[in-house]
Scaffold this active site. Structure first.
Site, PDB file in Angstrom:
ATOM      1  N   TYR A  90      53.895   3.133  16.309  1.00  9.75           N
ATOM      2  CA  TYR A  90      53.904   4.203  17.305  1.00  9.75           C
ATOM      3  C   TYR A  90      53.905   5.571  16.630  1.00  9.75           C
ATOM      4  CZ  TYR A  90      55.331   6.766  21.499  1.00  9.75           C
ATOM      5  OH  TYR A  90      55.403   7.643  22.550  1.00  9.75           O
ATOM      6  N   SER A 120      54.611  12.702  20.516  1.00  8.73           N
ATOM      7  CA  SER A 120      55.975  12.171  20.497  1.00  8.73           C
ATOM      8  C   SER A 120      56.755  12.796  19.355  1.00  8.73           C
ATOM      9  CB  SER A 120      55.955  10.651  20.315  1.00  8.73           C
ATOM     10  OG  SER A 120      57.248  10.148  20.028  1.00  8.73           O
TER      11      SER A 120
END
Length: 250
Positions: free
Chosen positions: A145, A132
């Protein structure tokens, strides 16, 4: 999710035999049928990526059906509200249990352990981890995250060296770091109830040279390249697909 469905359909259209793994049999079988309607070969096997015995059963079923496992795409991972820091919170409000669950890397490590064994026997295989943008630059709010995806990058680079030096140059491990795409996971962060962009989404777009969010199909060229022999000398990389977000600075 949205990105996984898009990738599965594309690779099937390009001639790949697609094995879909997941806990949700209804979604998995629906995707399998969607792939078959496109003329592709697909199977679904119910498995939890945190359960090694289920993954081993899946491996056996896939090899029996398709004969080999040439590519593994690790798409598992997600976020939890408790692992984020809302605008009215501080770091000291972090839910440590939620944080622990989000940063648990087993959902990437276990499938790699199980399916890479087949690749080692074949002396060839490509592993693609989905990272990501949050792994490359610390973003506000998504603490858990971002930490989890940063670990995916490190694991990718470590494993690329481990497999190549011990089992040969046919084993490759890379990661793709998508920028900002609208998915079911981030929809509430990116859009208001009426569908208009949130303030956070507007800030993201303002820091993206392309001036917009990504479209799922814009990941497909990079995915296909990493599955193919065209990238035979590429391993240990983390490739941003982000419309220039990571390159932007004031």
């Amino acid at each position: 999710g949205i990105l996984g469905r898009c990738i599965a359909k594309h690779l099937a259209r390009e001639g790949a035999k697609v094995a879909i793994l997941g806990r949700n049999a209804e979604k998995g079988n629906r995707l399998k049928e969607e792939v078959r309607k496109l003329g592709g070969m697909a199977m679904f096997h119910a498995a939890d990526v945190m359960r090694r015995e289920q993954l081993e059963e899946s491996r056996q079923a896939i090899v029996q059906a398709f004969g080999s496992i040439d590519v593994l795409i690790n798409l598992a991972g997600g976020n939890m509200p408790g692992a984020t820091i809302a605008p009215d919170q501080t770091f000291f409000d972090l839910d440590l249990d939620a944080f622990r669950q989000v940063i648990d890397l087993f959902g990437t490590v276990l499938p790699t352990m199980v399916f890479a064994e087949v690749m080692v026997e074949q002396k060839k295989g490509s592993i693609i981890n989905i990272s990501s943008e949050a792994s490359l630059r610390p973003l506000t709010r998504v603490l858990g995250y971002g930490c989890a995806k940063a670990a995916v990058n490190n694991f990718t680079r470590y494993l690329a060296t481990e497999l190549a030096t011990k089992f040969g140059e046919g084993l490759r491990v890379n990661a793709i770091a998508p920028g900002f795409f609208l998915t079911e996971q981030n929809r509430t962060l990116m859009t208001n109830a009426d569908g208009t962009p949130t303030e956070r989404c507007q800030r993201i777009v303002a820091h993206t040279p392309y001036g917009r969010l990504g479209k799922p199909e814009e990941l497909l060229g990079t995915v296909q390249w990493l599955t193919a022999d065209a990238s035979a000398f590429v391993t240990g990389t983390v490739i941003p697909v982000d419309g220039g977000f990571d390159a932007f600075s004031i």
